[in-house]
Every structure is written in C-alpha cells, then in structure tokens.
Motif scaffolding. Structure first.
Motif, PDB file in Angstrom:
ATOM      1  N   PRO A 251       0.808  -1.215   0.000  1.00 41.90           N
ATOM      2  CA  PRO A 251       0.000   0.000   0.000  1.00 41.90           C
ATOM      3  C   PRO A 251       0.849   1.277   0.000  1.00 41.90           C
ATOM      4  O   PRO A 251       1.917   1.324   0.609  1.00 41.90           O
ATOM      5  CB  PRO A 251      -0.782  -0.101   1.307  1.00 41.90           C
ATOM      6  CG  PRO A 251       0.027  -0.982   2.185  1.00 41.90           C
ATOM      7  CD  PRO A 251       0.747  -1.932   1.283  1.00 41.90           C
TER       8      PRO A 251
ATOM      9  N   LEU B 131     -10.425  -1.385  14.898  1.00 44.39           N
ATOM     10  CA  LEU B 131     -10.774  -0.384  15.910  1.00 44.39           C
ATOM     11  C   LEU B 131     -12.283  -0.151  15.820  1.00 44.39           C
ATOM     12  O   LEU B 131     -12.857  -0.188  14.730  1.00 44.39           O
ATOM     13  CB  LEU B 131     -10.016   0.918  15.651  1.00 44.39           C
ATOM     14  CG  LEU B 131      -8.496   0.827  15.791  1.00 44.39           C
ATOM     15  CD1 LEU B 131      -7.858   2.153  15.425  1.00 44.39           C
ATOM     16  CD2 LEU B 131      -8.080   0.415  17.198  1.00 44.39           C
TER      17      LEU B 131
ATOM     18  N   TRP C  57      -2.882   8.598  19.267  1.00 48.64           N
ATOM     19  CA  TRP C  57      -4.078   8.238  18.506  1.00 48.64           C
ATOM     20  C   TRP C  57      -4.469   9.390  17.578  1.00 48.64           C
ATOM     21  O   TRP C  57      -4.392  10.554  17.951  1.00 48.64           O
ATOM     22  CB  TRP C  57      -5.248   7.927  19.436  1.00 48.64           C
ATOM     23  CG  TRP C  57      -5.090   6.614  20.159  1.00 48.64           C
ATOM     24  CD1 TRP C  57      -4.185   6.337  21.144  1.00 48.64           C
ATOM     25  CD2 TRP C  57      -5.830   5.416  19.947  1.00 48.64           C
ATOM     26  NE1 TRP C  57      -4.322   5.041  21.556  1.00 48.64           N
ATOM     27  CE2 TRP C  57      -5.325   4.450  20.843  1.00 48.64           C
ATOM     28  CE3 TRP C  57      -6.884   5.061  19.085  1.00 48.64           C
ATOM     29  CZ2 TRP C  57      -5.831   3.142  20.899  1.00 48.64           C
ATOM     30  CZ3 TRP C  57      -7.390   3.759  19.161  1.00 48.64           C
ATOM     31  CH2 TRP C  57      -6.863   2.821  20.057  1.00 48.64           C
TER      32      TRP C  57
ATOM     33  N   ASN D 113      -5.827  -1.610   2.218  1.00 51.99           N
ATOM     34  CA  ASN D 113      -5.562  -3.055   2.222  1.00 51.99           C
ATOM     35  C   ASN D 113      -5.753  -3.642   3.617  1.00 51.99           C
ATOM     36  O   ASN D 113      -6.363  -4.695   3.779  1.00 51.99           O
ATOM     37  CB  ASN D 113      -4.134  -3.344   1.762  1.00 51.99           C
ATOM     38  CG  ASN D 113      -4.006  -3.405   0.254  1.00 51.99           C
ATOM     39  OD1 ASN D 113      -4.972  -3.191  -0.472  1.00 51.99           O
ATOM     40  ND2 ASN D 113      -2.807  -3.701  -0.211  1.00 51.99           N
ATOM     41  N   GLU D 114      -5.195  -2.969   4.617  1.00 50.41           N
ATOM     42  CA  GLU D 114      -5.322  -3.507   5.977  1.00 50.41           C
ATOM     43  C   GLU D 114      -6.771  -3.451   6.446  1.00 50.41           C
ATOM     44  O   GLU D 114      -7.316  -4.418   6.970  1.00 50.41           O
ATOM     45  CB  GLU D 114      -4.438  -2.738   6.968  1.00 50.41           C
ATOM     46  CG  GLU D 114      -4.587  -3.301   8.382  1.00 50.41           C
ATOM     47  CD  GLU D 114      -3.725  -2.622   9.439  1.00 50.41           C
ATOM     48  OE1 GLU D 114      -3.004  -1.669   9.121  1.00 50.41           O
ATOM     49  OE2 GLU D 114      -3.784  -3.078  10.599  1.00 50.41           O
TER      50      GLU D 114
ATOM     51  N   GLU E  80       1.297   9.888   9.733  1.00 50.99           N
ATOM     52  CA  GLU E  80       0.635   8.745   9.115  1.00 50.99           C
ATOM     53  C   GLU E  80       0.839   7.450   9.891  1.00 50.99           C
ATOM     54  O   GLU E  80       0.205   6.452   9.589  1.00 50.99           O
ATOM     55  CB  GLU E  80       1.057   8.572   7.655  1.00 50.99           C
ATOM     56  CG  GLU E  80       2.488   8.147   7.470  1.00 50.99           C
ATOM     57  CD  GLU E  80       2.845   8.058   5.997  1.00 50.99           C
ATOM     58  OE1 GLU E  80       2.055   8.512   5.163  1.00 50.99           O
ATOM     59  OE2 GLU E  80       3.927   7.548   5.700  1.00 50.99           O
ATOM     60  N   ASN E  81       1.705   7.465  10.910  1.00 57.18           N
ATOM     61  CA  ASN E  81       1.864   6.269  11.733  1.00 57.18           C
ATOM     62  C   ASN E  81       1.096   6.350  13.048  1.00 57.18           C
ATOM     63  O   ASN E  81       1.280   5.527  13.939  1.00 57.18           O
ATOM     64  CB  ASN E  81       3.344   6.001  11.999  1.00 57.18           C
ATOM     65  CG  ASN E  81       4.065   5.582  10.716  1.00 57.18           C
ATOM     66  OD1 ASN E  81       3.433   5.028   9.814  1.00 57.18           O
ATOM     67  ND2 ASN E  81       5.350   5.859  10.635  1.00 57.18           N
ATOM     68  N   LEU E  82       0.219   7.333  13.159  1.00 58.38           N
ATOM     69  CA  LEU E  82      -0.652   7.413  14.337  1.00 58.38           C
ATOM     70  C   LEU E  82      -1.586   6.204  14.379  1.00 58.38           C
ATOM     71  O   LEU E  82      -1.917   5.628  13.331  1.00 58.38           O
ATOM     72  CB  LEU E  82      -1.495   8.695  14.285  1.00 58.38           C
ATOM     73  CG  LEU E  82      -0.731  10.005  14.523  1.00 58.38           C
ATOM     74  CD1 LEU E  82      -1.555  11.189  14.019  1.00 58.38           C
ATOM     75  CD2 LEU E  82      -0.423  10.171  16.012  1.00 58.38           C
ATOM     76  N   ILE E  83      -2.008   5.833  15.586  1.00 54.78           N
ATOM     77  CA  ILE E  83      -2.972   4.736  15.695  1.00 54.78           C
ATOM     78  C   ILE E  83      -4.303   5.227  15.142  1.00 54.78           C
ATOM     79  O   ILE E  83      -4.764   6.310  15.496  1.00 54.78           O
ATOM     80  CB  ILE E  83      -3.141   4.300  17.162  1.00 54.78           C
ATOM     81  CG1 ILE E  83      -1.786   3.879  17.739  1.00 54.78           C
ATOM     82  CG2 ILE E  83      -4.148   3.159  17.270  1.00 54.78           C
ATOM     83  CD1 ILE E  83      -1.834   3.683  19.251  1.00 54.78           C
TER      84      ILE E  83
ATOM     85  N   PHE F 157       1.152   5.163   1.253  1.00 52.14           N
ATOM     86  CA  PHE F 157       0.606   6.027   2.300  1.00 52.14           C
ATOM     87  C   PHE F 157       0.654   7.471   1.811  1.00 52.14           C
ATOM     88  O   PHE F 157       1.098   7.749   0.699  1.00 52.14           O
ATOM     89  CB  PHE F 157       1.354   5.795   3.618  1.00 52.14           C
ATOM     90  CG  PHE F 157       0.934   4.507   4.275  1.00 52.14           C
ATOM     91  CD1 PHE F 157      -0.158   4.477   5.125  1.00 52.14           C
ATOM     92  CD2 PHE F 157       1.591   3.316   4.007  1.00 52.14           C
ATOM     93  CE1 PHE F 157      -0.579   3.286   5.698  1.00 52.14           C
ATOM     94  CE2 PHE F 157       1.173   2.121   4.583  1.00 52.14           C
ATOM     95  CZ  PHE F 157       0.092   2.110   5.430  1.00 52.14           C
TER      96      PHE F 157
ATOM     97  N   VAL G 287      -4.728   5.092  11.710  1.00 47.68           N
ATOM     98  CA  VAL G 287      -4.489   5.293  10.275  1.00 47.68           C
ATOM     99  C   VAL G 287      -4.246   3.923   9.649  1.00 47.68           C
ATOM    100  O   VAL G 287      -3.291   3.231   9.991  1.00 47.68           O
ATOM    101  CB  VAL G 287      -3.271   6.203  10.017  1.00 47.68           C
ATOM    102  CG1 VAL G 287      -3.096   6.440   8.521  1.00 47.68           C
ATOM    103  CG2 VAL G 287      -3.412   7.520  10.764  1.00 47.68           C
ATOM    104  N   TYR G 288      -5.133   3.543   8.766  1.00 53.34           N
ATOM    105  CA  TYR G 288      -5.037   2.252   8.090  1.00 53.34           C
ATOM    106  C   TYR G 288      -4.758   2.449   6.603  1.00 53.34           C
ATOM    107  O   TYR G 288      -5.236   3.409   6.007  1.00 53.34           O
ATOM    108  CB  TYR G 288      -6.381   1.521   8.148  1.00 53.34           C
ATOM    109  CG  TYR G 288      -6.803   0.935   9.469  1.00 53.34           C
ATOM    110  CD1 TYR G 288      -6.226  -0.233   9.939  1.00 53.34           C
ATOM    111  CD2 TYR G 288      -7.832   1.508  10.201  1.00 53.34           C
ATOM    112  CE1 TYR G 288      -6.655  -0.809  11.125  1.00 53.34           C
ATOM    113  CE2 TYR G 288      -8.275   0.935  11.392  1.00 53.34           C
ATOM    114  CZ  TYR G 288      -7.680  -0.225  11.845  1.00 53.34           C
ATOM    115  OH  TYR G 288      -8.107  -0.799  13.009  1.00 53.34           O
ATOM    116  N   SER G 289      -4.065   1.490   6.008  1.00 50.59           N
ATOM    117  CA  SER G 289      -4.108   1.405   4.548  1.00 50.59           C
ATOM    118  C   SER G 289      -5.450   0.750   4.207  1.00 50.59           C
ATOM    119  O   SER G 289      -6.013   0.023   5.032  1.00 50.59           O
ATOM    120  CB  SER G 289      -2.971   0.530   4.018  1.00 50.59           C
ATOM    121  OG  SER G 289      -3.205  -0.831   4.336  1.00 50.59           O
TER     122      SER G 289
END
Lengths: 212, 481
Positions: B248, B286, B361, B265-266, B256-259, B250, B261-263
C-alpha cells in the motif's frame, strides 16, 4: 491459543518463512539477549552465531525463575549463559540490561548484541550499547496481519523512514528504531485484548486449567 | 421466442433498472446490494440490443466477449448457451458482471448510449452467470488430453485464475500458489461482500478445482521457493506471475503512523478476509461505532472502504478526494450507491498533516483546499492548492486508499526479472513474456493498479502464449522489449 494445544492437535494455517533473514557474520564476541518468550526466538540466532565462529554470550531474563527458559539449550552453544530474574528468584537479580551493563563495565570486548523481548527491554538494551557504539540489532514485534507487505499495519519508524517490519525486517538496527512509536502502536487493540483475555481466563477457570 | 422488434421499437424500450436493497437497511449489513435482474427483466433488456453489424461494445471489452451474440441468446431465453458464449472469452462472468467498470468499457461504447441509455450489458452478464450457478447445471468444460507439461501460477487473483482456466482446458498440469490462507486474491481480501459475495468467488474456484487445477495456500513464492526453484527443484515447465499490486501507498504526510491510520488493504483485509465485523473475530478492527471515519482516495477501493465504515456504524463516513467528483476513478454505480448510503463526499481537499493526541491516537486532519488547474499527464485537470485555504477536520480513523505499489518480494528472489522504475515487472503486453525464459507475468504486477477484467485479460493472453511456448515454440527474448 497455541500453548493450549495438545500433541496431535493441528494449526489451521502456517506460512513462512517471511521477512528478511538474520544477518549472521563472524562478529567476534556476540551477546544474545532474550526476554521472556523472546528467548525462544533468540535461541536459533545464538546457534547460528556460534556456528559462524562467534563467541556467544547469552543473557536470558524473566520476571521470576519459571519464566527463564531454554537455559540448558543455550548453554550447549554459548560460551556463557547468564540467567536473570526481576525478583532475584534465580540467577542474576535484575534486568538483562543491568547484566549487559556489568559485562561492558568489566571491560569485556563485545562486538555485537542481539536483543529480542518486550519493547521496553529492547529499547533499554539500545540505550546501554549506544554510548559504546556496539552494533545492536533488535527483532521488532509490531501488530501484523498478513506478513507479506500487503497491509502496512506493521509499519515502524527506523532512521527517519517508515518500514514494514514484515518484509523489511523484523530485525533492525536498534540505534535507529523509534521504540516509543512502536510501543504506542502496539497498544492499538489493548482494550480488545483485555476483553478477550478476561473471557479466556473465565473459560479456563470453568475448565479448571491454569492460564499462563 | 420473443417477437421480432424493429430497430425503432427496440430503441424505445426503457433500460431495466437493477433491483437493490433499501439504502438505509443495507448500510447496516454486508449483504449484496444489487439483487440481480429477474428472467423477464433480462429478456426485456436483451431486446434493447440493436445487434449492430459492427458491434462497438466488443471493441470496448478488454477481452472481446461476443456481446451481441450472448445478448441475442438471452432474448431467446437460451441462458445456458448465452453463458457459454461469454465463457469463450471470459471465464469469470459472475464476477465481471459485478465489478467491471462497464460505463468505461462495453456500455460506454454501446451506440444506444449516444441518444438513449446503453444496453445493461453488465446486468445481463451477471444474470446468465448467476442462472448457471444457481441452477447448479454447471458442466466443467472438456479438458484436452494431458500434455504432461506443468505450469506454476503465482497468485490466485483474477490474473492467475483466468490463466489457470485456459491452461487446464488446454490439458496442462496447473498448480496455483497463494500466499494467504484463502484463495481469490483481491476478490476475497479486497472487494467487500456487499459488492461481490465470497460464495461466488468460491464457486468459481471450486469449478477450477473440479477441472483439475491444484491450489496451494499459505505458499509465499519468493520465500519458500524462488522462481528458479520452481523450475529446477519442482520441475515446472513454465511460471506465470500474477501477484497483483501488493504494497500500500501512504499519504507521505506527518502523522501517518498514528494509531487509527489504516491502509485500505489492511482495513479491508481485516473486514473481508478476517471477518473483523463478527463477534469474537481473532483479527479485530478499531471500533468505528459513532466515530468519524475519513477515507482518502476516489477509486473503487476508497468506495469499498467508506461503505464498509458506514456498515460498521461510523457517525460520519467521508470520502476525501483531492480532485473533483468528475475525476473520480470509481465506477459510477459505486459512487451512486455510496451517496444513497449517506456517505459524505468532500472533494478538492488534500491532507497536509494527520493530527494526534498525546497517546499517539489520530484525532484530526489538516486539509488544504484545492482547485482544478490545467490537465496533467493523465488528462485529468491537475489539483492545485488555494493558498491560505486550510482547515482542520476532526477524525478518529483514516483509511488511505490512494493505490498500491508492487510487492518487491518476487523480485528479491528472482533478481534477474527486469523491473520498471516504478517496481512493476517488465513483460510483453501481448504475450506476458518476461525477459526470463519460461516466465510470464500479467495483471497489476505488470500494469500497476488496474481492474479485475484487465488482469484477467492479461492472464488469458499469457495462457495462450504459455501454450504456444510449451508446444515447442521458441522463446524470442526480443518479445519482452
């Protein structure tokens, strides 16, 4: 729960190996550090490092005696094995990092450190070796979904870059890892895990088995 | 048999509408939105086809299905034969009838569309394929005498399945390797149940298995075996690589690595493949209930993600797209369905920064308003920032659906395969031949992110080329250039 399986039980799916292979070289003296079940992951690395001609020292820690595992297996391939316990119930009384710091303070020549265990432990190891410039590698354990690079859920920050632990790792230079971010991201599903653990513990109580 | 209609009479017939579930109710569950045409509606729709002497719809189809041919059979209620006509060129009609961007392909080329609405080719394709499956009268296509040649297919998505179909029919021995524990690739982890029921994908795969295709799951080629191993150790005579566009992208903005944040795909894998919506799922998501969810992107994957968020109880489920709605690459139907399900569309905005709280978060996004400038390389008008027009939007979860880049896994273990600067594999577009003898490739791993039907087309062309190669054809390396 894998540790509840009996001989003859099956696992639905197993895929691998995944990620990048460990970097095994003749470094000289290598210290392999395992914390809790991390020792199980550290063991094959210790074997490989010994086979590559390194003098391997193992420091294997646990909360108390029952959590120190694989001591005799480690002893078979390592020059020295130092068990440590947080409560002093066995071996060295203190954290693995304290033992490592002692070895360094004794003036022992250490060329390579490999640490696998809880994130705070790996972070602490990185801080012990950093001032001495000892090459240190950690094996990261972010939350992962597919393990093949497809989802990016396991992204970690290493040397200012976002990496996917599943395909780029899991082993990285400890001195470049953003451990705080890793620790935070690993709490994403803490509420869910707590809920599941409670439910699981209840089931075990009903079944009359211990959970640990 | 239907009475013969004049051309003029046909043109006056109204296009049949696709029956669908009520938007308010469907937005709370994962059941398929479109319900499919009845036989009567399908026959009525088929009668609209003008049976053009030079059918432009066929030219609009990436795999050149004989569209007027199958539609005429529908009009005559010969549904079994109609599906047979489609399957000459497209082995997965139940899937393509649901996920093809018909408005850009066959229906976009339909001459009726100039003055009226085009024939609903996608609905009809879906109808005949569903008839066949529901009636259970599927007859496996005859397989030719075994040639003794063995082909390995890497990836069980649309490209791999289409390639496998043609190769097994040609009498070759076919094994499909899939990295995940379930077969179907993007058809199962990516496209949600409400758009493509997994039962349909499974039925297609079961059919292939019945024809003799072997499937191996949890088989990560590149890790358990290299491409060379497949030839030397495992004894395959040819390899087709159809692993899709895996990694994926980003946003490349701070935070963008905060909890939270999803791709895409995930996010979609957790829901579609791992059933995160089910009680007691091992792989959770979540909690989205009453949360604000922003999906970045304007393609089909973005629509799938935002509609999934809606179904999981989001208070606001929003599309954030940096161009205008006109430039959105999503199928028109997906956009309509999304709007009917109260998805908010926020266009001409680009993220500058994802904001978080002290615990790491996600709490919001800083957005830059955009306007459209001159057309760019893609022919779409380039979005440009409106200076100073910046605002913050509170969000709890973000899903990034701005595309994928190829998975470097294959290349790592077959470094002699030539790559483009974008990481896709170099392969001839007509034959799928790579620069490595016996190795073919097709689908997103070659084209970059595209569609199911384009991947299938590439898989089929590669299958034809593999047959020719295995039949003693020479390998012209220049073909890959």
């Amino acid at each position: 729960m894998l540790n509840l399986l009996e001989a003859g039980d099956t696992v639905a799916d197993l895929a691998g190996p995944l990620g990048m292979p460990s970097e095994i070289e003749r470094f000289g003296t290598a210290v392999v550090i395992g914390g809790g079940v991390g020792t199980a992951i550290a063991y094959p690395t210790a074997v490989a490092l010994a086979e590559a001609g390194n003098e391997v020292i193992a420091i294997i820690g646990g909360r108390s005696r029952e959590y120190v595992i694989l001591e005799s297996e480690m002893a078979a391939v390592c020059a020295e094995v130092f068990p440590t316990t947080d409560d002093g119930s066995y071996g060295y009384h203190g954290f693995v990092t304290a033992k490592l710091a002692d070895l360094i303070a004794e003036g022992r020549q250490i060329d390579y450190v490999m640490a696998i265990g809880p994130v705070p432990m790996m972070q602490a190891v990185a801080e012990v070796t950093r001032p001495h410039g000892i090459k240190t590698v950690v094996s990261l354990n972010p939350i992962m979904v597919d393990g093949t690079g497809m989802c990016g859920g396991c992204r970690v920050h290493v040397g200012g870059e976002t990496k996917f632990a599943c395909v780029d790792g899991p082993e990285f230079d400890a001195h470049l890892v953003d451990f705080d971010l890793l620790q935070r991201r690993n709490t994403a599903y803490a509420a869910f895990e707590h809920f599941r653990r409670e439910g699981f513990a209840e089931k075990c109580r009903l079944a009359g088995t211990e959970t640990s | 048999m239907a009475p013969e209609l004049t051309r003029r009479e046909r043109m006056k017939l109204p296009r049949q509408e696709m029956p669908e579930r009520d938007p308010a109710r469907r937005a709370t569950n994962f059941e398929e939105v479109n319900l499919g045409l009845s036989a009567e509606a399908a026959v009525a729709e088929a009668q609209r086809c003008l049976l053009c002497a030079r059918p432009t719809c066929i030219e609009g189809c990436p795999v050149s299905v004989d569209i007027p041919g199958f539609i005429q059979l529908v009009a005559e209620r010969r549904f079994d034969e109609a599906v047979g006509v489609i399957k000459r060129d497209n082995s997965l009609p139940a899937i393509c009838g649901r996920v093809c961007p018909q408005e850009d392909q066959c229906e976009g080329a339909c001459v009726l569309g100039r003055k009226h609405r085009p024939v609903a080719i996608g609905y009809l394709e879906r109808f005949v394929a569903d008839q066949e499956r529901i009636q259970g009268g599927r007859v496996a296509s005859p397989v030719k005498v075994n040639t003794g040649k063995r082909v390995a297919i890497v990836g069980s998505g649309p490209a791999g399945l289409a390639c496998a179909t043609d190769l097994i029919k040609a009498g070759h021995d076919v094994t499909v390797f899939e990295a995940l524990h379930e077969l179907g690739g993007v058809l199962v982890y990516g496209i949600p149940e409400f758009r493509l029921p997994k039962e349909i994908v499974r039925a297609e795969i079961d059919q292939l298995a019945a024809m003799g295709v072997r499937f191996e799951t949890n088989a990560v080629i590149g890790m358990i075996d290299t491409i060379d191993d497949l030839f030397e150790k495992e004894g395959y005579d040819a390899v087709f690589i159809g692993v899709g566009a895996g990694l994926p992208r980003f946003l490349d903005v701070p935070g963008e690595n905060l909890i939270g944040v999803y791709s895409a795909n995930e996010f979609l894998t957790r829901v579609n493949l791992m059933k995160a919506y089910a009680e007691g799922a091992e792989t959770p998501l979540l909690d989205l209930y009453q949360k604000n969810v922003a999906v970045f992107g304007g393609g089909n994957t973005a629509m799938d993600a935002v509609r999934t968020a809606r179904r999981l109880g989001a208070a606001r489920a929003m599309i954030l797209y940096r161009r205008s709605e006109e430039e959105m690459p999503a199928r028109a139907e997906e956009v309509e369905h999304a709007k009917a399900e109260s998805i908010e569309f926020m266009t001409l905005v680009a993220p500058l920064e994802l904001q978080g709280n002290d615990d790491g978060w996600l709490s919001g996004v800083r957005l830059q308003r955009m306007e459209l400038g001159e057309p760019d390389d893609s022919g779409r008008r380039r979005p440009e920032p409106i200076e100073g027009d910046v605002f913050d939007l509170p969000i709890d979860v973000a899903v990034v659906a701005i595309g994928n880049r190829p998975n470097p896994l294959i290349h790592k273990t077959a470094p002699d395969l030539e790559e483009t600067p974008w990481g896709t594999l170099v392969a001839d577009s007509e034959t799928g031949r790579t620069g490595k003898v016996g190795v073919f490739a097709g689908g997103d791993i070659v084209s970059g992110g595209a569609t199911v039907i384009l991947a299938m087309g590439a898989g089929r062309r590669a299958a034809a080329s593999i047959c020719e190669y295995l039949d003693g054809g020479v390998w012209e390396l220049s073909a890959a250039e």
